[in-house]
Write an enzyme that holds these catalytic residues in place. Structure first.
Site, PDB file in Angstrom:
ATOM      1  N   ASP A 814       0.829  -1.206   0.000  1.00  0.00           N
ATOM      2  CA  ASP A 814       0.000   0.000   0.000  1.00  0.00           C
ATOM      3  C   ASP A 814       0.865   1.259   0.000  1.00  0.00           C
ATOM      4  O   ASP A 814       2.063   1.224   0.315  1.00  0.00           O
ATOM      5  CB  ASP A 814      -0.917  -0.002   1.225  1.00  0.00           C
ATOM      6  CG  ASP A 814      -2.231   0.720   0.981  1.00  0.00           C
ATOM      7  OD1 ASP A 814      -2.300   1.527   0.032  1.00  0.00           O
ATOM      8  OD2 ASP A 814      -3.194   0.491   1.750  1.00  0.00           O
ATOM      9  N   ASP A 884     -10.741   2.127  -2.673  1.00  0.00           N
ATOM     10  CA  ASP A 884     -11.180   1.883  -1.298  1.00  0.00           C
ATOM     11  C   ASP A 884     -12.700   1.871  -1.189  1.00  0.00           C
ATOM     12  O   ASP A 884     -13.249   1.458  -0.162  1.00  0.00           O
ATOM     13  CB  ASP A 884     -10.605   2.953  -0.361  1.00  0.00           C
ATOM     14  CG  ASP A 884      -9.167   2.668   0.028  1.00  0.00           C
ATOM     15  OD1 ASP A 884      -8.690   1.536  -0.208  1.00  0.00           O
ATOM     16  OD2 ASP A 884      -8.505   3.575   0.565  1.00  0.00           O
TER      17      ASP A 884
END
Length: 1091
Positions: A814, A884
């Site tokens: 990430d 997301d």
């Protein structure tokens, strides 16, 4: 002899020459496999000699019949119908024309009289006899556009030497060979002719690495002037001096030797009867063109290897076969010559690769140089060199036109082209003017390798790609730009990049380096871009281009949520899905980028894409080079659908790691939305125990497992387990999860550091920061300086230690903030403009090292969701977290927009809990599952909160995923309804053999009482009969008496029993779709019936 066999024989003799009717071509492409008599044997013979065989570019037809055999007969010669039948690259030396043939497309540009690369055409394939150079006549001079150059020589009154650009160089050359005759009268032109002839001889000598200080005899000068020589001794000495290791062919008045057949000299040189030779060392051809130097013998030092000391002990500069050294004169070639590329194998070059490349500034005259240029398995060492003497350098342009009016492939700065440049540099004297001219080119099989850890499209064999490398040179400074074009034979894709080489003695500062510049002729253009923000990535935005500059860019240090490095250009109107011409540009890069579309005052369009020049500089010392990222240029004449399918196939097969090419990711459950930071050994094991009952195959432990990580304020950089949460460490947790029959994955954020961490306290200088200023945080974290080797090594070692400690089979990498204070402690002030690019190359290095060290660990990258979804990341990891935002209806738009460029297999897509954590929207498990099926498929929820029935439903959708996964990953995607232009979305996947398909439709917003049009399918075989079955029926129905929506446990179908219809009917008449509520959905399985 059959035509194909003749072609093969000619390819062995003349090394890729194909001649017909006075036209000359050379081509490299896929190896021919003509069934004609002897063709395979001849091709094999060519391969055995390490010669790139040419391809038959023509078909012979005669009175309705075709086939091989010699032309002629009772009705006279058969007409030749020429067509480019196989993908590859051809060079027409007579027209100075390059033709790049893709699978179903043709790309054409030329070298104009001013040695610019002029774009002509990008469209469907055309006949070879269609001479597209006429398209340059569409240029219309503008009244105030600069055009023409006054050279240094002309400023000094020496019009004959107008090609020379450097004043000091010009003066020195005249000192060496000026020979005026005292007896000449004032009006006698002979002294000036002698001076000009002596300069030509001097230039030839310099080409060959000969003695530049020796005097010239009167006999030699007389021969240069074409005068008779009474002193036979002088002539004999000159002739003797011309035997320096090559074979000479006497010239006839038209420039053609007495023999038409190609012959091989004793030294291995190949000649084709034209009055020139190519020495066995790979040096320059003899100058035997028309004019004062025609027919002159070579000097004794002509065979000297470029870059080695000459006979006089003076080192000669590296030689480029295309033209002389910087500022030297250019000799016109005879029109109509057939180009010869000479010996192309190292064996034919006396065991050396000297002369294989004209890219002298890259030292490509040695094996090491070729390797540095990117040789190896993906590129053939056999090379086509530019035969400068065979190139027609007579005037071809209809008129002199300024650069600002022309359609160009490469644009310099400061010499009359006022549009966006391809390159901008700053020299030692502060000037930024750098006009670049065509100097040479070479054509190679395969695709040159990139620098290690640099992402790019790859070729797995020499036969699947052909690469053209055009050398552009600034004649004053010697700056070199290598313009790369790689044609991928099985795709309508051309891979572009530019390599800048500093061959001057002084440092050069790069201010802007584009990967591609392409001009389009005047029309009405539309640009499609993928824009958005966090949780709303890659929304399709279409705009009409009007006068001025339209820019899409990122300066965030990542490709960003806001703008994706991908644009589409469509002429005449917005792009259609199934019809019309569209072209696209996808940058293989994950950092700061810019894509611009500029409409000039003439309504011509320039598209440019590459590194963002904002804050960018790069210093090149002598001999250093800089390569831009690659751009994938794609073409379709059947709308966006065909373009996307071609890109998907290319990225799946020739961009992502081969290990994961057709891999179906295990069905995983990520702990983030289930527990956020509150993960413990017990929580993860309990989640895994319930997930296993539903058929889930992997548990991924997300944020919160390491250091003192209980929220976003601490822990990043401390990559060791938090012993309070994981008392048995990772090893104990993984062992227990594996005992449940589940695989294990892990989340990491390697590029970041928390100020409250052991790493930061030990190394506060390891983050990007300006020492005299404050440090900007994002999500309470700083960015590690990956431009520093010590940082990269530390992070690699930490990741390697973790992945080696226990059986971790998946990593989610990430990046949850963008770059600020881009300043490094490892570089001096003048190199701080390099840090952003060096940072990203450092990220690529660590990604490359860790995936190489652990090849069986599946990596998924992420950046606050889809903030770094680009082709550069796909080179290292086969899938990227798309967003997301896991809401099904939001994901329909996000994933549909993403599909314009990127394959469905690359999209991380999960089923999440409801109400959704980002939108608070509630949608059915069916709709959430169908949307997630069109991606990697996984879960982002807490299974402990689900009922037994809901777990059973999850298992059914996992079973459906297993069944449909091969066609979703490897099939062709057809977009049917766009969620950006309607209230519903639909798409389908079709297998390569068209025997199976699956179609999905989702309703986003429904107006009560409104009906939908029929869903017309695409991609099916029209004459096949298919059975259509609705899968996963709904369970709600409207009560027509009360108007309420009731539950029906027996299932609600769109239509009753399965249908049997032809592909033509399904694509023309379509299927009825009836949605009852927002977020309703339907899925059809379509299978061909045997027989």
């Amino acid at each position: 002899m059959a035509a194909s066999a003749q072609t093969a024989l000619r390819s062995v003799a003349s090394a890729t020459d194909v001649s017909n009717g006075g036209r000359s071509f050379s081509k490299v492409g896929r190896s021919p496999e003509d069934p004609g008599s002897g063709s395979a044997a001849m091709a094999n013979a060519a391969a055995a000699n390490n010669v790139i065989p040419s391809q038959s570019l023509y078909e012979s037809t005669r009175n309705g019949g075709g086939g091989g055999g010699s032309a002629g007969g009772r009705n006279g010669p058969a007409p030749l119908r020429m067509t480019e039948q196989r993908p590859g690259i051809t060079w027409d030396a007579r027209k100075r024309l390059f033709r790049l043939r893709g699978k179903d497309s043709l790309y054409v540009f030329r070298v104009d009289d001013s040695k610019n690369l002029e774009h002509l055409y990008w469209g469907p394939p055309l006949l070879v006899e269609d001479d597209l150079s006429y398209l340059s006549k569409t240029n219309v001079p503008a009244p105030f556009d600069p055009k023409g150059v006054v050279s240094v020589a002309r400023k000094m009154g020496l019009d004959e030497l107008g090609e020379i650009a450097d004043e000091q160089d010009l003066s020195e050359r005249w000192k060496v060979y000026t020979r005026a005759k005292d007896t000449a009268t004032e009006n006698d032109s002979r002294p000036r002719r002698l001076e000009n002839a002596s300069w030509r001889l001097w230039s030839m000598e310099r080409h060959r690495g000969g003695d530049l200080n020796k005097d010239l005899s009167d006999g030699v000068l007389a021969m240069a002037l074409g005068e008779s020589v009474e002193d036979d001794t002088a002539g004999g000495e000159a002739a003797a001096a011309g035997t320096g290791g090559s074979m000479d062919v006497a010239a006839t008045p038209d420039g053609v030797g007495s023999g038409a057949a190609s012959t091989a000299g004793a030294d291995g040189s190949l000649t084709d009867g034209v009055a020139r030779t190519v020495p066995s060392t790979g040096g320059p051809p003899s100058d035997s063109g028309d004019g004062p130097c025609a027919g002159l013998p070579r000097s004794a030092t002509a065979g000297a290897t470029p870059g080695t000391p000459s006979a006089a002990g003076r080192p000669s500069p590296p030689f480029s076969p295309a033209s002389g050294p910087r500022g030297s004169a250019v000799f016109p070639a005879r029109i109509g010559q057939t180009p010869t590329f000479g010996p192309t194998s190292p064996a034919a070059l006396g065991g050396s690769t000297a002369g294989l490349s004209s890219l002298s500034s890259l030292h490509a005259t040695s094996s090491a140089g070729l390797a540095a240029l990117g040789g190896g398995a993906s590129m053939d060492m056999s090379t086509h060199l530019t035969d400068y003497e065979a190139t027609n350098w007579s005037k071809l342009d209809p008129e002199l036109v300024g650069k600002n009016t022309k359609l160009l492939e490469f644009a310099d700065h400061g010499t009359g082209d006022y549009r966006e440049p391809s390159l901008k540099v700053r020299y030692k004297d502060g000037s930024t003017v750098s006009p670049l001219e065509y100097k040479s080119h070479r054509i190679v099989r395969g695709k040159p390798k990139l620098d290690e850890y640099t992402p790019g499209v790859y070729a797995e064999s020499l036969t699947e790609a052909t690469t053209l490398i055009v050398e552009m040179v600034d004649p004053v400074t010697g700056l070199v730009v290598l313009v790369h074009y790689t044609v991928m034979h099985e795709y309508d894709a051309i891979i572009r990049r530019n390599v800048v080489v500093n061959s001057s003695a002084d440092m050069v500062t790069l201010l802007h380096v584009a990967s591609v510049t392409l001009d389009y002729d005047a029309d009405q253009y539309y640009m499609t871009q993928l824009s958005g923000g966090w949780a709303r990535e890659r929304q399709v935005v279409v705009r009409k281009l009007d006068d001025g500059l339209t820019v899409v860019k990122s300066s965030r240090g990542a490709s960003s949520h806001q703008f994706n490095p991908f644009v589409v250009i469509s002429p005449g109107g917005p792009p259609a899905e199934d019809t019309g011409i569209v072209t696209s540009f996808a940058l293989v890069y994950s950092g700061n980028f810019v894509a611009s579309a500029e409409i000039s005052e003439s309504r011509r369009l320039r598209v440019s894409m590459g590194l963002n020049p904002e804050g960018f500089t790069w210093n090149l010392s002598q001999g250093e080079r800089f390569s831009s990222p690659e751009v994938i240029m794609s073409y379709s004449d059947e709308g966006m659908g065909k373009l996307s399918r071609g890109l998907h196939r290319l990225m799946r097969q020739r961009l992502i790691p081969p290990r994961w090419r057709n891999y179906s990711c295990p069905v995983l459950l990520n702990t983030w939305e289930a527990a956020y930071f509150n993960v413990t050994h017990e929580v993860v094991v309990e989640i895994g125990r319930v997930a296993a009952k539903a058929g889930i195959e992997m548990i991924v432990l997300d944020d919160g497992w390491f250091g003192e990580r209980n929220d976003t304020t601490a822990g990043l950089g401390d990559w060791f387990p938090n012993r309070t949460k994981l008392p048995y460490s990772l090893d104990g947790l993984v062992r227990e999860v594996n005992n449940l029959g589940l695989k294990f994955g892990l989340w990491m954020e390697p590029e970041m550091v928390s100020m409250d961490s052991q790493l930061y306290k030990a190394h506060p200088d390891w983050c990007l920061h300006v020492p005299s200023r404050g440090r900007t945080t994002g999500r309470n974290q700083l960015v590690l300086d990956f431009s520093r080797e010590c940082v990269r090594d530390h992070i690699f070692n930490e990741m390697d230690r973790i992945l080696s400690s226990c059986p971790i089979e998946y990593v989610k990498w990430d990046m949850n903030r963008h770059l600020t204070e881009v300043f490094s402690q490892d570089f001096p002030a003048e190199r701080q403009g390099e840090v952003a690019h060096r940072f990203l190359m450092g990220v690529y290095e660590v990604l490359g090292r860790i995936t190489r060290q652990h090849p069986d660990v599946l990596f998924e990258t992420c950046s606050g969701g889809g903030g770094r979804f680009d082709a550069g990341m796909l080179f290292f990891a086969p899938q990227i977290w798309a967003s997301d935002n896991t809401d099904a209806l939001s994901r329909v738009q996000i994933q549909m927009g993403t599909s314009l460029a990127y394959p469905v297999s690359s999209m991380g897509s999960h089923v999440s809990s409801v109400p959704n954590h980002q939108t608070l929207r509630t949608t059915s498990m069916k709709t959430r599952s169908l949307v997630a099926l069109c991606g990697s498929f996984g879960y982002e929820l807490d299974p402990r909160n689900l009922t037994t029935e809901e777990l059973a439903e999850i298992r059914r959708y996992i079973d459906l995923h297993k069944k449909l996964s091969p066609i979703v990953i490897q099939g062709d995607l057809y977009r049917l309804w766009s969620p950006f232009t309607s209230d519903s979305a639909a798409w389908m996947f079709v297998s390569q053999d068209k025997s199976e398909a699956v179609a999905i439709a989702v309703n986003l917003r429904r107006e009560v009482g409104r009906l939908l049009p029929r869903l017309t399918l695409r991609g099916l075989a029209p004459n096949k009969v298919y059975q259509v079955e609705e899968l996963c029926p709904g369970h709600v129905v409207r009560n027509i008496d009360t108007g309420a929506i009731d539950f029906d446990s027996s299932g609600v179908y769109q239509f009753g029993t399965p249908l049997q219809m032809s592909g033509r009917a399904l694509c023309c008449a379509g299927l009825p779709v009836k949605f009852l509520f927002d977020a309703d959905s339907v899925i059809y399985a379509i299978k061909a019936i045997a027989g």
